[in-house]
Design a protein around this motif. Structure first.
Motif, PDB file in Angstrom:
ATOM      1  N   ALA A   1      62.709 -41.487 -22.679  1.00 50.00           N
ATOM      2  CA  ALA A   1      61.566 -42.403 -22.718  1.00 50.00           C
ATOM      3  C   ALA A   1      61.826 -43.647 -21.880  1.00 50.00           C
ATOM      4  O   ALA A   1      60.969 -44.081 -21.089  1.00 50.00           O
ATOM      5  N   ALA A   2      63.001 -44.237 -22.033  1.00 48.22           N
ATOM      6  CA  ALA A   2      63.319 -45.447 -21.274  1.00 48.22           C
ATOM      7  C   ALA A   2      63.368 -45.159 -19.784  1.00 48.22           C
ATOM      8  O   ALA A   2      62.914 -45.970 -18.960  1.00 48.22           O
ATOM      9  N   GLY A   3      63.920 -44.003 -19.426  1.00 50.68           N
ATOM     10  CA  GLY A   3      63.998 -43.651 -18.012  1.00 50.68           C
ATOM     11  C   GLY A   3      62.632 -43.506 -17.376  1.00 50.68           C
ATOM     12  O   GLY A   3      62.410 -43.939 -16.238  1.00 50.68           O
ATOM     13  N   GLN A   4      61.703 -42.924 -18.110  1.00 49.83           N
ATOM     14  CA  GLN A   4      60.363 -42.715 -17.575  1.00 49.83           C
ATOM     15  C   GLN A   4      59.534 -43.995 -17.560  1.00 49.83           C
ATOM     16  O   GLN A   4      58.784 -44.248 -16.616  1.00 49.83           O
ATOM     17  N   LEU A   5      59.680 -44.807 -18.594  1.00 50.62           N
ATOM     18  CA  LEU A   5      58.785 -45.943 -18.765  1.00 50.62           C
ATOM     19  C   LEU A   5      59.311 -47.242 -18.154  1.00 50.62           C
ATOM     20  O   LEU A   5      58.528 -48.080 -17.690  1.00 50.62           O
ATOM     21  N   PHE A   6      60.634 -47.419 -18.178  1.00 50.00           N
ATOM     22  CA  PHE A   6      61.173 -48.723 -17.802  1.00 50.00           C
ATOM     23  C   PHE A   6      62.202 -48.698 -16.672  1.00 50.00           C
ATOM     24  O   PHE A   6      62.332 -49.673 -15.946  1.00 50.00           O
ATOM     25  N   LEU A   7      62.964 -47.623 -16.562  1.00 52.06           N
ATOM     26  CA  LEU A   7      64.137 -47.659 -15.691  1.00 52.06           C
ATOM     27  C   LEU A   7      63.973 -46.915 -14.372  1.00 52.06           C
ATOM     28  O   LEU A   7      64.917 -46.780 -13.611  1.00 52.06           O
ATOM     29  N   GLY A   8      62.799 -46.405 -14.114  1.00 53.58           N
ATOM     30  CA  GLY A   8      62.535 -45.821 -12.805  1.00 53.58           C
ATOM     31  C   GLY A   8      63.235 -44.518 -12.532  1.00 53.58           C
ATOM     32  O   GLY A   8      63.587 -44.243 -11.373  1.00 53.58           O
ATOM     33  N   PHE A   9      63.479 -43.677 -13.546  1.00 53.61           N
ATOM     34  CA  PHE A   9      64.117 -42.389 -13.294  1.00 53.61           C
ATOM     35  C   PHE A   9      63.143 -41.434 -12.593  1.00 53.61           C
ATOM     36  O   PHE A   9      63.545 -40.627 -11.779  1.00 53.61           O
ATOM     37  N   PHE A  10      61.862 -41.509 -12.969  1.00 53.76           N
ATOM     38  CA  PHE A  10      60.834 -40.646 -12.391  1.00 53.76           C
ATOM     39  C   PHE A  10      61.252 -39.180 -12.438  1.00 53.76           C
ATOM     40  O   PHE A  10      61.151 -38.448 -11.454  1.00 53.76           O
ATOM     41  N   GLN A  11      61.723 -38.789 -13.585  1.00 56.25           N
ATOM     42  CA  GLN A  11      62.172 -37.416 -13.770  1.00 56.25           C
ATOM     43  C   GLN A  11      60.986 -36.461 -13.803  1.00 56.25           C
ATOM     44  O   GLN A  11      59.940 -36.754 -14.376  1.00 56.25           O
ATOM     45  N   ARG A  12      61.158 -35.299 -13.191  1.00 62.44           N
ATOM     46  CA  ARG A  12      60.112 -34.286 -13.205  1.00 62.44           C
ATOM     47  C   ARG A  12      60.079 -33.617 -14.572  1.00 62.44           C
ATOM     48  O   ARG A  12      61.101 -33.160 -15.092  1.00 62.44           O
ATOM     49  N   TRP A  13      58.895 -33.526 -15.130  1.00 56.71           N
ATOM     50  CA  TRP A  13      58.766 -32.956 -16.463  1.00 56.71           C
ATOM     51  C   TRP A  13      58.972 -31.449 -16.467  1.00 56.71           C
ATOM     52  O   TRP A  13      59.376 -30.876 -17.485  1.00 56.71           O
ATOM     53  N   ASP A  14      58.713 -30.775 -15.340  1.00 57.71           N
ATOM     54  CA  ASP A  14      58.941 -29.331 -15.327  1.00 57.71           C
ATOM     55  C   ASP A  14      60.419 -29.001 -15.490  1.00 57.71           C
ATOM     56  O   ASP A  14      60.776 -28.028 -16.168  1.00 57.71           O
ATOM     57  N   SER A  15      61.292 -29.806 -14.915  1.00 60.03           N
ATOM     58  CA  SER A  15      62.733 -29.584 -15.087  1.00 60.03           C
ATOM     59  C   SER A  15      63.165 -29.878 -16.517  1.00 60.03           C
ATOM     60  O   SER A  15      64.031 -29.181 -17.074  1.00 60.03           O
ATOM     61  N   PHE A  16      62.567 -30.897 -17.108  1.00 60.03           N
ATOM     62  CA  PHE A  16      62.880 -31.236 -18.497  1.00 60.03           C
ATOM     63  C   PHE A  16      62.524 -30.074 -19.423  1.00 60.03           C
ATOM     64  O   PHE A  16      63.344 -29.605 -20.217  1.00 60.03           O
TER      65      PHE A  16
END
Length: 261
Positions: free
Chosen positions: A18-33
């Motif tokens: 959650a922090a990576g997506q909302l605050f820390l700029g990880f911009f992780q792809r949800w398909d990989s998750f």
């Protein structure tokens, strides 16, 4: 169930996502998750069901899948699936004294990093902003490690890493920011609070856990001095293989002869 320490580890990982997506700029792809989580959960559910006749929701596999989605970076989805398959399969079939030998996430990452470096790299993400968010996640990590009764391992590793970082600065001329900088990275936080706290693959006694964590920090430092990347993954694997396995075998023999370990 409410006292299951894995729930605290799960909460820590979800807060990381959650922090990576909302605050820390990880911009992780949800398909990989979802690919890594789905693969790990379904595969462990089937394997445990077939091998042990236990059909229950695999909480450990959920944790493994989320961990893979955070530790691994790839432009394709299939490496996440393959890493999840490796983690769960090795966990179920490479065992000693009824428990898996290697941390599933760590051994799977080591295989991927060595065998498929063009498709898989370790998470390069750094905390991009928000000291408050970072501090909150660190507090959650410490609390999860405490509930898992592995806070000693975490503190020993962080202390050891800091000690050897200072040595690299003082005796090898390494810039201080370069030596201590990884401690502010997402990969270091995940390794410290998630991978090194696995109750099944860490020693049962406090002294042994502290020694093992310190040896992982030492091996990591040696690899860094020799400019080997992904050093913390390799360090954990090597210490587990070269010392952890013999430790378990000796502990087994001692237990069979009534010698306390």
């Amino acid at each position: 169930m409410s006292k299951d320490p894995r729930l605290y580890i799960l909460a820590f990982l979800l807060s990381f996502v959650a922090a990576g997506q909302l605050f820390l700029g990880f911009f992780q792809r949800w398909d990989s998750f979802f690919a890594s989580v789905f693969t790990a959960v379904v595969l462990e559910f089937v394997l445990v069901g077939l091998l042990k006749k236990k059909w229950a929701f695999p909480l450990s596999a959920l944790i493994t899948g989320i961990g893979i989605s955070l530790l691994l970076s790839s432009y394709a989805v299939w490496p996440y699936v393959l890493t999840a398959v490796l983690a769960v399969t090795i966990k179920q079939f490479v065992r000693l004294r009824g428990a898996h030998i290697f941390n599933p996430n760590n051994v799977a990452m080591v295989i991927m990093l060595i065998a498929l470096p063009a498709y898989a790299v370790s998470t390069p993400k750094q905390w991009t902003n928000g000291i408050e968010v970072m501090s909150l996640i660190m507090i959650l990590g410490l609390f999860a490690a405490y509930k898992a009764k592995r806070l000693d391992s975490v503190l020993a590793f962080i202390g050891g890493f800091s000690f050897f970082a200072a040595i690299r600065v003082g005796f090898f001329g390494e810039p201080a920011l370069y030596a201590f900088g990884p401690m502010m990275g997402a990969s270091f936080q995940l390794f410290s609070f998630f991978m090194i706290t696995d109750p099944k693959t860490t020693p049962p006694t406090r002294k042994a856990r502290i020694l093992f964590a310190f040896l992982i920090a030492f091996t990591d430092a040696w690899l860094r001095v020799n400019q080997i990347t992904n050093s913390q993954f390799y360090a954990s694997f090597l210490v587990t293989l070269l010392l952890g396995v013999p430790y378990r075998l000796l502990a087994k023999k001692a237990g069979e002869t009534g010698i306390p370990v």
